[in-house]
Motif scaffolding. Structure first.
Motif, PDB file in Angstrom:
ATOM      1  N   VAL A   7       0.858  -1.192   0.000  1.00 55.22           N
ATOM      2  CA  VAL A   7       0.000   0.000   0.000  1.00 55.22           C
ATOM      3  C   VAL A   7       0.892   1.240   0.000  1.00 55.22           C
ATOM      4  CG1 VAL A   7      -1.776   1.306   1.224  1.00 55.22           C
ATOM      5  CG2 VAL A   7      -1.851  -1.190   1.204  1.00 55.22           C
ATOM      6  N   GLY A   9       2.681   4.273  -3.117  1.00 60.39           N
ATOM      7  CA  GLY A   9       3.572   4.334  -4.281  1.00 60.39           C
ATOM      8  C   GLY A   9       4.603   5.444  -4.131  1.00 60.39           C
ATOM      9  N   GLY A  10       5.202   5.539  -2.935  1.00 58.77           N
ATOM     10  CA  GLY A  10       6.304   6.481  -2.719  1.00 58.77           C
ATOM     11  C   GLY A  10       7.624   5.712  -2.708  1.00 58.77           C
ATOM     12  N   PHE A  11       8.641   6.296  -2.081  1.00 54.64           N
ATOM     13  CA  PHE A  11       9.968   5.645  -2.025  1.00 54.64           C
ATOM     14  C   PHE A  11       9.846   4.248  -1.427  1.00 54.64           C
ATOM     15  CE2 PHE A  11      10.920  10.164  -1.988  1.00 54.64           C
ATOM     16  CZ  PHE A  11      11.947  10.247  -2.919  1.00 54.64           C
ATOM     17  N   ALA A  35      -2.000   2.260  -5.051  1.00 55.48           N
ATOM     18  CA  ALA A  35      -1.768   3.701  -4.810  1.00 55.48           C
ATOM     19  C   ALA A  35      -2.773   4.464  -5.662  1.00 55.48           C
ATOM     20  CB  ALA A  35      -0.350   4.089  -5.178  1.00 55.48           C
ATOM     21  N   PRO A  36      -3.221   5.630  -5.168  1.00 57.20           N
ATOM     22  CA  PRO A  36      -4.333   6.308  -5.848  1.00 57.20           C
ATOM     23  C   PRO A  36      -3.940   7.033  -7.129  1.00 57.20           C
ATOM     24  CG  PRO A  36      -3.680   7.498  -3.863  1.00 57.20           C
ATOM     25  CD  PRO A  36      -2.872   6.246  -3.894  1.00 57.20           C
ATOM     26  N   ARG A  73      -7.481   4.029  -3.549  1.00 56.88           N
ATOM     27  CA  ARG A  73      -7.127   4.498  -2.204  1.00 56.88           C
ATOM     28  C   ARG A  73      -7.618   3.470  -1.197  1.00 56.88           C
ATOM     29  NH1 ARG A  73      -5.399   8.882   0.133  1.00 56.88           N
ATOM     30  NH2 ARG A  73      -5.277   9.951  -1.872  1.00 56.88           N
ATOM     31  N   VAL A  74      -6.774   3.075  -0.284  1.00 54.06           N
ATOM     32  CA  VAL A  74      -7.151   2.121   0.761  1.00 54.06           C
ATOM     33  C   VAL A  74      -7.867   2.885   1.873  1.00 54.06           C
ATOM     34  CG1 VAL A  74      -6.284   0.481   2.471  1.00 54.06           C
ATOM     35  CG2 VAL A  74      -5.238   0.589   0.193  1.00 54.06           C
ATOM     36  N   ALA A  99       3.006   1.151   3.296  1.00 51.61           N
ATOM     37  CA  ALA A  99       3.992   2.191   2.936  1.00 51.61           C
ATOM     38  C   ALA A  99       3.238   3.432   2.482  1.00 51.61           C
ATOM     39  CB  ALA A  99       4.917   1.657   1.841  1.00 51.61           C
ATOM     40  N   ASP A 119       3.496  20.207   0.509  1.00 49.89           N
ATOM     41  CA  ASP A 119       3.491  18.821   0.969  1.00 49.89           C
ATOM     42  C   ASP A 119       3.210  17.842  -0.168  1.00 49.89           C
ATOM     43  OD1 ASP A 119       3.668  16.954   3.091  1.00 49.89           O
ATOM     44  OD2 ASP A 119       1.492  16.724   3.040  1.00 49.89           O
ATOM     45  N   PHE A 146      12.993  21.584   8.484  1.00 40.81           N
ATOM     46  CA  PHE A 146      13.636  21.273   7.210  1.00 40.81           C
ATOM     47  C   PHE A 146      12.859  21.890   6.028  1.00 40.81           C
ATOM     48  CE2 PHE A 146      15.681  18.603   4.123  1.00 40.81           C
ATOM     49  CZ  PHE A 146      16.872  18.228   4.720  1.00 40.81           C
ATOM     50  N   THR A 147      11.542  21.622   5.979  1.00 36.36           N
ATOM     51  CA  THR A 147      10.747  22.092   4.840  1.00 36.36           C
ATOM     52  C   THR A 147      10.619  23.612   4.845  1.00 36.36           C
ATOM     53  OG1 THR A 147       9.510  20.029   4.893  1.00 36.36           O
ATOM     54  CG2 THR A 147       8.509  21.825   3.692  1.00 36.36           C
ATOM     55  N   GLY A 261       9.059   3.162   5.560  1.00 39.39           N
ATOM     56  CA  GLY A 261       8.994   4.583   5.221  1.00 39.39           C
ATOM     57  C   GLY A 261       8.379   5.390   6.353  1.00 39.39           C
ATOM     58  N   ASP A 262       7.657   6.441   5.977  1.00 44.22           N
ATOM     59  CA  ASP A 262       7.173   7.406   6.973  1.00 44.22           C
ATOM     60  C   ASP A 262       6.111   6.843   7.901  1.00 44.22           C
ATOM     61  OD1 ASP A 262       8.902   9.215   5.864  1.00 44.22           O
ATOM     62  OD2 ASP A 262       7.383  10.665   5.229  1.00 44.22           O
ATOM     63  N   LYS A 341      23.671  18.483  -2.840  1.00 48.22           N
ATOM     64  CA  LYS A 341      22.192  18.479  -2.802  1.00 48.22           C
ATOM     65  C   LYS A 341      21.638  18.182  -4.191  1.00 48.22           C
ATOM     66  CE  LYS A 341      18.171  19.087  -0.874  1.00 48.22           C
ATOM     67  NZ  LYS A 341      17.694  18.421   0.342  1.00 48.22           N
ATOM     68  N   GLY A 371      20.191  12.062   1.610  1.00 48.06           N
ATOM     69  CA  GLY A 371      20.048  13.313   2.350  1.00 48.06           C
ATOM     70  C   GLY A 371      18.621  13.791   2.318  1.00 48.06           C
TER      71      GLY A 371
END
Ligand SMILES: Cc1cc2nc3c(=O)[nH]c(=O)nc-3n(C[C@H](O)[C@H](O)[C@H](O)COP(=O)(O)OP(=O)(O)OC[C@H]3O[C@@H](n4cnc5c(N)ncnc54)[C@H](O)[C@@H]3O)c2cc1C
Length: 371
Positions: A7, A9-11, A35-36, A73-74, A99, A119, A146-147, A261-262, A341, A371
């Motif tokens: 679940v 579709g990111g990294f 992934a949606p 979308r789940v 994920a 975002d 950071f952002t 992941g996150d 970077k 990074g």
């Protein structure tokens, strides 16, 4: 045939799929990524406000390695019956890799509808369009993490920037190591930094601070706070303050469920847990995908063993700062940091159309450079 469902579709999701595809050679296994959207989004590129440059077509990564993409979308996960729920139906899994990433925590202040963010690719596109329509502008950036720092320094070339931070120092979460470099960059770029300042409300023409002062601005950007996908609440396992599932060294969150992941907090070394970043999401994806597939096929599992922690913070025209270690010791600044970077923003793009290269990189646990 056994079903491995991923679940997200990111990294983490993409590299889970590729690592599982490497294991599939040892037995029968169907791999489906849910992934949606049709694209992966390279979120670390979004502050450059070139949304097209941040999109990666999922099809060109998944088709060559024979992984199916279910565009959906789940909405729920039932670990007792091993099913995930979509809007219109449910599908079964034998092993699941969650994920589904993270999202910016919405601002709960009056006038929040006026806020912009970077975002998502849509958020960055909306901001880029808005700025294109302005001759000159003042931008308020809320949050100096950071952002916030990356978008504030990026915009300083194009307009006036006011950076608002609730804490008494800039970059409160980055620690004292890189702070002098960051402060020097903010001064060099003419950014107006307001510390100990809280935004009480947002308006079409700026913000009002908690002490009653106002800042006039044509654009206000919210960057404060990330939270893991709410799908983590569907897994009966302990979660941390960011809503991340606490996973073991094999990235297992619960019997048949792995997380990467996150959405997951994994041991990064003896003293630290992973932080939400693509430098961890990529190797976590590889380990979770490998382990979910290996578990299903009765093969040995691997421990998650990430590269040493580094950061590389973009500072717009002032370059970038590259640090190593959990104390973030500064190694490179200025144009040398910027070159690194730019290299990182290149190498995070996954290979496309080439099964051999995708599977080769999936088998390599190291990020090479991160990074
Ligand atoms: C502006 C910005 C700058 C950043 N800069 C850096 C940086 O310089 N370095 C760094 O290491 N990290 C950086 N990060 C963090 C990094 O982008 C994330 O840590 C990384 O994207 C996490 O990868 P992920 O695969 O876990 O999740 P994500 O990239 O968030 O991907 C999640 C995927 O899950 C899908 N999904 C979500 N919900 C559902 C659902 N209900 N059903 C199905 N699919 C779902 C999404 O569509 C997406 O495909 C930055 C983040 C942002 C926002």
């Amino acid at each position: 045939m056994p079903e491995l469902v991923i679940v997200g579709g990111g990294f983490a999701g993409l590299w889970s799929a590729a690592a599982a595809a490497n294991v599939r050679g040892a037995g029968d296994l169907r791999i489906t990524l849910v992934a949606p959207d049709d694209d992966m989004v390279l979120r670390p590129r979004l502050h450059r406000l070139d949304p097209g440059w941040s999109r990666v077509p999922l099809k060109r990564f998944l088709d060559p390695i024979d992984v199916g993409h279910l565009r959906a979308r789940v909405t729920g996960i039932d670990t007792a019956t091993r099913q995930i729920h979509l809007d219109d139906r449910s599908i079964a899994y034998d092993r699941l890799v969650l994920a589904a990433g993270s999202h910016l925590v919405r601002a709960e202040i009056p006038g929040a509808e006026h806020l912009f963010d970077i975002d998502t690719v849509d958020g960055a596109a909306r901001l880029a369009d808005h700025l294109r329509g302005l001759q000159t502008f003042t931008a308020v950036v809320i949050g100096s993490g950071f952002t916030g720092l990356e978008i504030a320094t990026e915009l300083a070339d194009r307009g006036q920037v006011v950076l608002i931070e609730r804490a008494a120092t800039v970059a409160p979460d980055l620690g004292p190591g890189p702070r002098p470099v960051i402060e020097a960059a903010l001064t060099e770029l003419g950014i107006d930094v307001r510390l100990d300042a809280t935004v009480a409300s947002v308006h079409a023409d700026g913000v009002t601070l908690a002490d009653g002062r106002t800042v006039t601005a044509q654009v206000v950007i919210w960057t404060a706070g990330m939270q893991a996908s709410p799908l983590t609440a569907h897994i009966p396992a302990e979660r941390d303050a960011l809503g991340r599932l606490k996973v073991d060294s094999r990235l297992r969150a619960h019997h048949d469920v792995f997380a990467a992941g996150d959405v997951a907090a994994a041991p990064a070394d003896l003293d630290h847990h992973t932080i939400q970043s693509c430098q961890f999401a990529t190797p976590m994806g590889k380990a979770a995908g490998h382990n979910a597939a290996a578990d299903l096929l009765g093969l040995p599992l691997v421990d998650f063993a990430p590269d040493p922690y580094v950061t590389c913070l973009d500072l717009g025209a002032a370059g970038a700062v590259f640090t190593t270690g959990w104390h973030r010791e500064v190694q490179l600044t200025g144009s040398q940091g910027k070159d690194l970077k730019n290299t990182i923003l290149d190498v995070i793009h996954p290979p496309l159309d080439d099964a051999h290269e995708i599977l080769r990189q999936a088998a390599r646990q190291s990020n090479g450079v991160s990074g």
